[in-house]
Design an enzyme around this catalytic site. Structure first.
Site, short mmCIF file in Angstrom:
data_model
loop_
_atom_site.label_atom_id
_atom_site.label_comp_id
_atom_site.label_asym_id
_atom_site.label_seq_id
_atom_site.Cartn_x
_atom_site.Cartn_y
_atom_site.Cartn_z
N ASP A 73 0.81 -1.21 0.00
CA ASP A 73 0.00 0.00 0.00
C ASP A 73 0.85 1.26 0.00
O ASP A 73 0.48 2.28 -0.60
CB ASP A 73 -0.93 0.00 1.22
CG ASP A 73 -2.07 -1.00 1.08
OD1 ASP A 73 -2.25 -1.55 -0.03
OD2 ASP A 73 -2.76 -1.24 2.08
N THR A 188 -8.72 3.15 7.17
CA THR A 188 -8.24 1.83 7.57
C THR A 188 -6.74 1.84 7.90
O THR A 188 -6.15 0.78 8.10
CB THR A 188 -8.49 0.80 6.45
OG1 THR A 188 -7.90 1.26 5.23
CG2 THR A 188 -9.97 0.57 6.24
#
Length: 297
Positions: A73, A188
């Site tokens: 990510d 998140t």
């Protein structure tokens, strides 16, 4: 949609184990399917990838129909911010750890990417934030964030005090270790670990999450993404602001950080069977239930 994308850019986390092999495998598969393949310059130089042209990220933005990012990510965050002004769709191959936004497993990338590029995909837009730092009436720094903008105290100092205004309305003075201003995508990430809410990525919201606030009544709040947030450094030493943990600015007393929704957005292409709730179950282990026998004991 059945149009096949023509020019495909491959961008990898070049210091990850096995990255050269993954990039070459995917590049050859795409070339065999008739696509024009280019690498980003950093990946090509660091992994000695010489069979395809290498372009800067800016040139990729100007010429590529889609960019495929291999890594975690963090890799996607950095590339997404750079490509946002060019509106290039992104496909994420997970060769990292979590994979909230690099959602295609490495061992399925050839078949899944082929389906996506043939038009069998879900297109999803994600919002971004932008901010400027103002000192003595002058802008001294600016940045964009895909996940979050974080104001924090220095490593060896105590709490910082922040004055927060929203749309020119005073909200509160807050003493804490810092403040996270998050997009739904970033809900998140750091915001979640600090006790913030999960926001569906399609929501038009901005989450403000205090980090270890002195007053327990300072709770996370979700604002409309039309809001303009002003945060002033009132007290505390060695404060700083970071954008996705990848660009930083040191702050002085009376500095103001003006935060708002960016004019740019990110478009992801997902497999046809992708859904956000599956990602949450998988990454947050919501699919791990105790057995009936174990629950009764």
């Amino acid at each position: 949609m059945t149009t096949i994308s023509k020019t495909i850019a491959l961008i990898g986390k070049y210091n990850a184990l096995g990255m050269g092999e993954s990039l070459n495998e995917l590049a050859n598969s795409l070339a065999d399917a008739g696509h024009v393949v280019v690498f980003d310059t950093d990946s090509a130089q660091n992994l000695a990838l010489n069979d395809f042209p290498a372009l800067s990220v800016a040139d990729i933005g100007r010429s590529a129909d889609v960019a495929i990012v291999l890594g975690g990510d963090g890799t996607m965050l950095g590339i997404a911010r750079q490509l946002a002004p060019y509106d290039v769709p992104l496909i994420g191959i997970n060769q990292g750890r979590l994979g909230f936004i690099t959602d295609i497993p490495r061992d399925q990338m050839i078949s899944v990417v082929a389906h996506i590029l043939s038009g069998k995909h879900i297109a999803e837009e994600r919002r971004m934030l932008e901010a400027i730092v103002v000192r003595d009436g002058e802008q001294i720094f600016s940045g964009v964030a895909f996940n979050d903008i974080v104001l924090s105290r220095g490593a060896g100092s105590g709490m910082i005090e922040l004055r927060v205004e929203v749309d020119q309305h005073f909200m509160y003075n807050q003493r804490s270790d810092g403040l996270i201003v998050s997009t739904p995508t970033g809900s998140t990430a750091y915001a979640l670990s600090a006790g913030g809410p999960l926001l569906h990525p399609s929501l038009g919201g901005i989450a403000m999450v205090p980090i270890a606030p002195h007053a327990l009544s300072n709770r996370p709040i979700v604002l409309p993404d039309t809001s303009v947030i002003s945060v002033e450094i009132v007290a505390g030493r060695d404060a700083s602001v970071n954008f996705d943990m990848q660009s930083f600015a040191n702050l002085n007393h009376k500095d103001k950080i003006i935060i708002k929704r960016s004019t740019h957005h990110i478009t992801f292409w997902h497999p046809e069977d992708w859904n956000y709730y599956h990602t949450l179950r998988e990454k947050l282990h919501w699919n791990e239930y105790p057995s009936v026998e174990g629950a009764l004991n």
